[in-house]
Enzyme design. Structure first.
Site, PDB file in Angstrom:
ATOM      1  N   ARG A   1       0.883  -1.190   0.000  1.00  8.88           N
ATOM      2  CA  ARG A   1       0.000   0.000   0.000  1.00  8.88           C
ATOM      3  C   ARG A   1       0.905   1.219   0.000  1.00  8.88           C
ATOM      4  O   ARG A   1       1.706   1.423   0.926  1.00  8.88           O
ATOM      5  CB  ARG A   1      -0.920  -0.001   1.222  1.00  8.88           C
TER       6      ARG A   1
ATOM      7  N   HIS B   1      -6.767   0.612  -7.084  1.00  7.19           N
ATOM      8  CA  HIS B   1      -7.097  -0.200  -5.903  1.00  7.19           C
ATOM      9  C   HIS B   1      -7.785  -1.471  -6.424  1.00  7.19           C
ATOM     10  O   HIS B   1      -8.995  -1.654  -6.263  1.00  7.19           O
ATOM     11  CB  HIS B   1      -8.018   0.610  -4.987  1.00  7.19           C
TER      12      HIS B   1
ATOM     13  N   GLN C   1     -10.012  -3.844  -4.235  1.00  2.00           N
ATOM     14  CA  GLN C   1     -11.287  -3.219  -3.898  1.00  2.00           C
ATOM     15  C   GLN C   1     -12.305  -3.420  -5.036  1.00  2.00           C
ATOM     16  O   GLN C   1     -13.417  -3.903  -4.812  1.00  2.00           O
ATOM     17  CB  GLN C   1     -11.071  -1.710  -3.665  1.00  2.00           C
TER      18      GLN C   1
ATOM     19  N   ASP D   1     -16.860   7.524  -3.148  1.00  2.00           N
ATOM     20  CA  ASP D   1     -15.650   7.400  -2.323  1.00  2.00           C
ATOM     21  C   ASP D   1     -15.375   8.796  -1.753  1.00  2.00           C
ATOM     22  O   ASP D   1     -15.997   9.779  -2.179  1.00  2.00           O
ATOM     23  CB  ASP D   1     -14.484   6.904  -3.203  1.00  2.00           C
TER      24      ASP D   1
ATOM     25  N   CYS E   1     -16.373   2.247  -0.852  1.00  2.00           N
ATOM     26  CA  CYS E   1     -15.243   1.369  -0.501  1.00  2.00           C
ATOM     27  C   CYS E   1     -14.904   1.464   0.980  1.00  2.00           C
ATOM     28  O   CYS E   1     -14.301   0.550   1.529  1.00  2.00           O
ATOM     29  CB  CYS E   1     -14.032   1.707  -1.356  1.00  2.00           C
TER      30      CYS E   1
ATOM     31  N   ARG F   1     -14.260  -8.227   0.547  1.00  3.89           N
ATOM     32  CA  ARG F   1     -12.816  -8.010   0.348  1.00  3.89           C
ATOM     33  C   ARG F   1     -12.056  -9.273   0.730  1.00  3.89           C
ATOM     34  O   ARG F   1     -11.131  -9.701   0.040  1.00  3.89           O
ATOM     35  CB  ARG F   1     -12.314  -6.833   1.209  1.00  3.89           C
TER      36      ARG F   1
HETATM   37  N1  NVA Z   1      -9.605   6.877  -2.497  1.00  2.00           N
HETATM   38  C1  NVA Z   1      -9.373   6.469  -1.137  1.00  2.00           C
HETATM   39  C2  NVA Z   1      -9.690   5.025  -0.968  1.00  2.00           C
HETATM   40  C3  NVA Z   1      -9.527   4.490   0.415  1.00  2.00           C
HETATM   41  C4  NVA Z   1      -9.809   3.026   0.507  1.00  2.00           C
HETATM   42  C5  NVA Z   1      -7.943   6.763  -0.758  1.00  2.00           C
HETATM   43  O1  NVA Z   1      -7.045   6.518  -1.578  1.00  2.00           O
HETATM   44  O2  NVA Z   1      -7.702   7.249   0.347  1.00  2.00           O
HETATM   45  N1   CP Z   2     -11.440   0.206   1.407  1.00  2.00           N
HETATM   46  C1   CP Z   2     -10.225   0.099   1.944  1.00  2.00           C
HETATM   47  O1   CP Z   2      -9.232  -0.202   1.279  1.00  2.00           O
HETATM   48  O2   CP Z   2     -10.203   0.336   3.276  1.00  2.00           O
HETATM   49  P1   CP Z   2      -8.912   0.541   4.163  1.00  2.00           P
HETATM   50  O3   CP Z   2      -8.253   1.819   3.705  1.00  2.00           O
HETATM   51  O4   CP Z   2      -9.421   0.621   5.568  1.00  2.00           O
HETATM   52  O5   CP Z   2      -7.992  -0.632   3.953  1.00  2.00           O
END
Ligand code: NVA
Ligand code: CP
Length: 317
Positions: free
Chosen positions: A101, A128, A131, A234, A274, A302
């Site tokens: 990540r 992602h 997701q 989102d 998400c 997930r």
């Molecule tokens: N678009 C958001 C998704 C979080 C799961 C982010 O990147 O923070």
């Molecule tokens: N949707 C998602 O990826 O959640 P987190 O950021 O909590 O892992």
């Protein structure tokens, strides 16, 4: 040869279908698969916070008989304490798979190029994939009754329309690829200047030629939602953009999922997010908690879908 999962763009329709087939089995029968990854270890290298991605991967790995090691942002300090490729080469000597990540997607590409083990993108600023795969799996489950003749979950997506309302971000990019590969239609509504990546739209439209998926990009949320079976949103400011939230609250104010926006959605519309959600910003409390909301089923899936991903990528020696 090892296989990575960095973007849905790299998956074939058949691979997605196979992943969904396996996820259905994993969800139905947990105990049958409790040794398939025995002796394997998954490293989670995270530069951003997480609830769902971390917990679902760790628990999923455990349920498959394997182990996981979580490496927090301060631990590896990717690219600062050590170059990405050096981290990749070292960790590959210990573990059987890596979930990364990160911020810049090029870190995923560099990690995958240097690692001797599969690398899974657990969210980058660009995409992602885990997701979006779980999201489409969830949509297939919810609309299974529409195409009862087919046992294939993926094929139940054809003809449905998902409206994505909000920021043209990583999640939006992945949904575009996922819809294009599975034949689902997608309408994306963002404010001016926040449209999804132009190359993503181009690539998704190219992939859509094979499946018949219709892709529409607009700045009008009401028109995107008109007739939609799924309405998805989102956060307005993703991780790393927190300081922009004041400005974005003004720009995105008409892009909120609320009762008014849903007036012309299809009967039986489902609402997706998400998560984490900023209640009162991109979605109202009322909509998050409504009977149409499937956000927690989505979160649960997930884990089932990622277990399928782990088996597909890690069980190859
Ligand atoms: N678009 C958001 C998704 C979080 C799961 C982010 O990147 O923070
Ligand atoms: N949707 C998602 O990826 O959640 P987190 O950021 O909590 O892992």
């Amino acid at each position: 040869m090892k296989k990575d999962l960095l973007s849905i763009k790299d998956l074939t329709t058949k691979e997605i279908e196979e992943m969904f087939d396996l996820a259905v089995k994993l969800k139905r029968n947990k105990s049958k698969f409790n040794k398939v990854l025995a002796g394997k270890t998954l490293a989670l290298i995270f530069q951003k916070p997480s609830n769902r991605t971390r917990v679902s991967f760790e628990v999923g790995m455990y349920q498959l008989g394997g182990n996981s090691i979580y490496l927090s942002p301060g631990e590896i300090n990717l690219g600062v304490r050590e170059a990405v490729k050096d981290v990749a080469k070292t960790i590959s000597r210990y573990v059987d798979g890596i979930v990364l990540r990160t911020f810049e997607h090029k870190n995923c590409l560099e990690m995958a190029a240097a690692a001797g083990v599969p690398v899974i993108n657990g969210l980058s600023d660009f995409s992602h994939p885990c997701q979006a795969l779980a999201d489409l799996f969830t949509i297939g489950e919810k609309f299974a009754r529409l195409n009862p003749a087919s046992h294939k979950l993926g094929s139940k997506l054809k003809g449905l329309t998902l409206a994505y309302v909000g920021d043209g971000n990583n999640v939006c990019n992945s949904l575009l690829f996922a819809a294009a590969k599975t034949g689902m239609n997608i309408a994306v509504a963002t404010p001016d200047g926040y449209a999804p990546d132009g190359q993503v739209v181009k690539d998704a439209k190219e992939a859509a030629k094979e499946t018949g998926s219709q892709i529409r990009i607009t700045q009008d949320p009401l028109s995107a939602v008109n007739g939609a079976n799924v309405v998805y949103t989102d956060v307005w400011a993703s991780m790393g953009q927190e300081e922009e939230i004041g400005k974005r609250k003004i720009i995105f104010k008409d892009f909120q999922i609320n009762a008014r926006l849903l007036t012309n959605a299809a009967t039986g519309v489902i609402l997706m997010h998400c998560l984490p959600a900023h209640r009162g910003e991109e979605i109202t409390d009322e909509m998050m908690d409504s009977k149409n909301s499937v956000v927690f089923d989505q979160a649960e899936n997930r884990m089932h879908v990622q277990k399928a991903i782990l088996i597909k990528l890690l069980s190859k020696d």
